[in-house]
Each structure stands twice: as structure tokens, then as C-alpha cells.
Design a protein around this motif. Structure first.
Motif, PDB file in Angstrom:
ATOM      1  N   UNK A 276      34.096  48.757  32.244  1.00 43.10           N
ATOM      2  CA  UNK A 276      33.568  48.319  30.953  1.00 43.10           C
ATOM      3  C   UNK A 276      33.464  49.528  30.017  1.00 43.10           C
ATOM      4  N   UNK A 277      33.733  49.297  28.748  1.00 50.89           N
ATOM      5  CA  UNK A 277      33.506  50.304  27.713  1.00 50.89           C
ATOM      6  C   UNK A 277      32.938  49.594  26.488  1.00 50.89           C
ATOM      7  N   UNK A 278      32.375  50.377  25.601  1.00 52.42           N
ATOM      8  CA  UNK A 278      31.833  49.823  24.360  1.00 52.42           C
ATOM      9  C   UNK A 278      32.521  50.480  23.188  1.00 52.42           C
TER      10      UNK A 278
ATOM     11  N   UNK B 124      34.578  39.839  34.272  1.00 56.10           N
ATOM     12  CA  UNK B 124      34.404  40.426  35.596  1.00 56.10           C
ATOM     13  C   UNK B 124      35.541  41.398  35.862  1.00 56.10           C
ATOM     14  N   UNK B 125      35.201  42.541  36.406  1.00 54.01           N
ATOM     15  CA  UNK B 125      36.173  43.611  36.599  1.00 54.01           C
ATOM     16  C   UNK B 125      37.095  43.344  37.778  1.00 54.01           C
ATOM     17  N   UNK B 126      38.348  43.778  37.630  1.00 50.77           N
ATOM     18  CA  UNK B 126      39.294  43.805  38.727  1.00 50.77           C
ATOM     19  C   UNK B 126      39.518  45.238  39.170  1.00 50.77           C
TER      20      UNK B 126
ATOM     21  N   UNK C 198      42.688  42.297  29.521  1.00 49.74           N
ATOM     22  CA  UNK C 198      41.981  41.095  29.972  1.00 49.74           C
ATOM     23  C   UNK C 198      41.255  41.396  31.280  1.00 49.74           C
ATOM     24  N   UNK C 199      40.012  40.952  31.418  1.00 54.94           N
ATOM     25  CA  UNK C 199      39.303  41.133  32.697  1.00 54.94           C
ATOM     26  C   UNK C 199      39.970  40.323  33.800  1.00 54.94           C
ATOM     27  N   UNK C 200      39.689  40.671  35.039  1.00 53.93           N
ATOM     28  CA  UNK C 200      40.289  39.972  36.172  1.00 53.93           C
ATOM     29  C   UNK C 200      39.865  38.511  36.209  1.00 53.93           C
ATOM     30  N   UNK C 201      38.654  38.225  35.769  1.00 54.12           N
ATOM     31  CA  UNK C 201      38.150  36.855  35.775  1.00 54.12           C
ATOM     32  C   UNK C 201      36.929  36.802  34.863  1.00 54.12           C
TER      33      UNK C 201
END
Length: 227
Positions: A40-42, A33-35, A23-26
Motif C-alpha cells: 500500500x502507498x498513499x 487486498x495485497x498480492x 490493481x490489487x490481488x483481490x
């Protein structure tokens, strides 16, 4: 929901390693949004992305289900995106140019600001900075999931900075499991992430401060603030 934390995702058989989404930070308007320690990956990509570069933005616009968040430690043999390097470098250069406009000896402001407790009510902590830090805090962005750290553990999250007051106010939502700790605090500033680079600074974290560092501060008074 396009992302399910903890579920391994198959990838191509080119030795890149299985994807391990988290899960992303937000999220902001649905965007992940990254923590700390996240990238990010695809699903079918050979690169990882530590910033919201144009490659990530295009993927979000055209195929958001294929954009995942994982830990940097789990990227396998994927390589770092060069566009992300350019994006992060442009933010750093813009930050440096902003301060080159000022006089040489004074253009670098303090990046650690002392705070004092002025209120604690219903799980919300109110911390105030001195008037001389008002201008600096007006230039500081508040990014998602900005933590209050006590002994390295997250005890709360910054909700907002009210720099319109003569003594700027930082409003913290405490974790219900955390015990309130009175005394002196401090806020650390850093370069902003790309999404908040409209301001030259971002709030990095809030933490208790050593008493000796803030001996000149008034003793903290813990009272409910007037609404």
C-alpha cells in the motif's frame, strides 16, 4: 473506482518517485487486498505499507481515494512503515505462543499436506486430504487469490476448504486456459496475513507433488462429485 491500474500518479517533488498504481490481488467489501510483491502507498505519503496497519485503516476510513496499491519494486525512495512491522511481528508472536501451548516434540504440525484428486467437473477441481489432516485444515484460513501453481504458473484459484468432512476437501476453480493435470497434489500452509490472523495458519498455495513423496496415496480417480 478509486484506483486505476497502470495510470501514473503525481506525487510531491521530494524525490520519492512517481507512483505506479496496480490493481490489487483481490477486494473484500471494497477493501484492496495485497498480492505477492504488492504494498500500500498513499498519494502524498513518504512510506509504503506491506500490511493493513492502523495507518492504512485510517486512510481507508477517511480518504480511500488516496490509498493506492503498487509493486514493492516501484516504491522509489519511500521507507517501510514501522507500524506494519509491529503488526506483522504481533501475528508471528501470536502464532508462536499458540504452538507453545502444546507438547514440545509434537506441537509443530506438518506444513505440507498431501492431496489426491477426487473430482474434476465444469472447470472445478476437487482435492481431498487424509482424515489425520482435518484438525490442521480447520485451523487454516483461506485468503483471497490463493493460487494453484503448476510449474510456477497460476493454473487456478482456491475457492474454499471444507474441513467439516472426514476427508477435508479443497475446491479449486481452474483457469479456463489451463490444462487439467491429474496425479498427486499438495497444499502448503504458512503464517496468516493480518486480515486472517484469527486462525494460526493460512493456505499459501496448492501445487502438484512428486510421485515419490506420495507413493502411499491411492491412485487418483477423476469422477464428478455428488452434489
Amino acid at each position: 473506482m478509486y484506483l486505476k491500474g497502470g495510470d501514473a500518479v503525481r506525487t510531491d517533488a521530494k524525490g520519492l518517485g512517481a507512483l505506479k498504481p496496480v490493481e490489487p490481488a483481490a477486494r473484500r467489501e471494497g477493501k484492496p487486498l495485497l498480492g505477492e510483491g504488492q504494498v500500500y502507498v498513499m498519494k502524498n505519503g513518504k512510506e509504503y505499507h506491506p500490511a493493513w496497519c492502523h495507518v492504512v485503516a485510517d486512510k481507508w476510513s477517511n480518504g480511500p481515494r488516496g490509498l493506492l496499491v503498487t509493486l514493492l519494486a516501484d516504491v522509489g525512495t519511500r521507507t517501510k512503515c514501522r507500524e506494519c512491522d509491529r503488526s506483522l511481528r504481533s501475528v508471528t508472536e501470536a502464532f508462536a505462543k499458540e504452538h507453545d501451548k502444546g507438547p514440545g516434540p509434537t506441537r509443530q504440525p506438518e506444513t505440507v499436506i498431501p492431496l489426491r484428486v477426487v473430482g474434476f467437473s465444469h472447470g472445478v477441481l476437487f482435492l481431498a486430504a487424509g482424515p489425520k489432516y482435518q484438525h490442521l485444515l480447520k485451523q487454516a484460513a483461506v485468503e483471497p487469490a490463493t493460487p494453484l501453481l503448476v510449474d510456477g504458473l497460476r493454473h487456478g484459484m482456491l475457492l474454499r476448504v471444507d474441513a467439516s468432512r472426514q476427508e477435508p476437501l479443497l475446491v479449486i476453480q481452474m483457469d479456463p486456459r489451463a490444462k487439467f493435470r491429474s496425479g498427486a497434489y499438495q497444499v502448503r500452509l504458512r503464517l496468516p496475513l493480518q486480515r486472517s490472523a484469527t486462525k494460526p495458519y493460512a493456505v499459501d498455495s496448492i501445487e502438484p507433488a512428486a510421485r515419490a513423496r506420495h507413493a502411499a496415496l491411492h491412485p487418483p480417480a477423476v469422477d464428478d462429485l455428488e452434489s
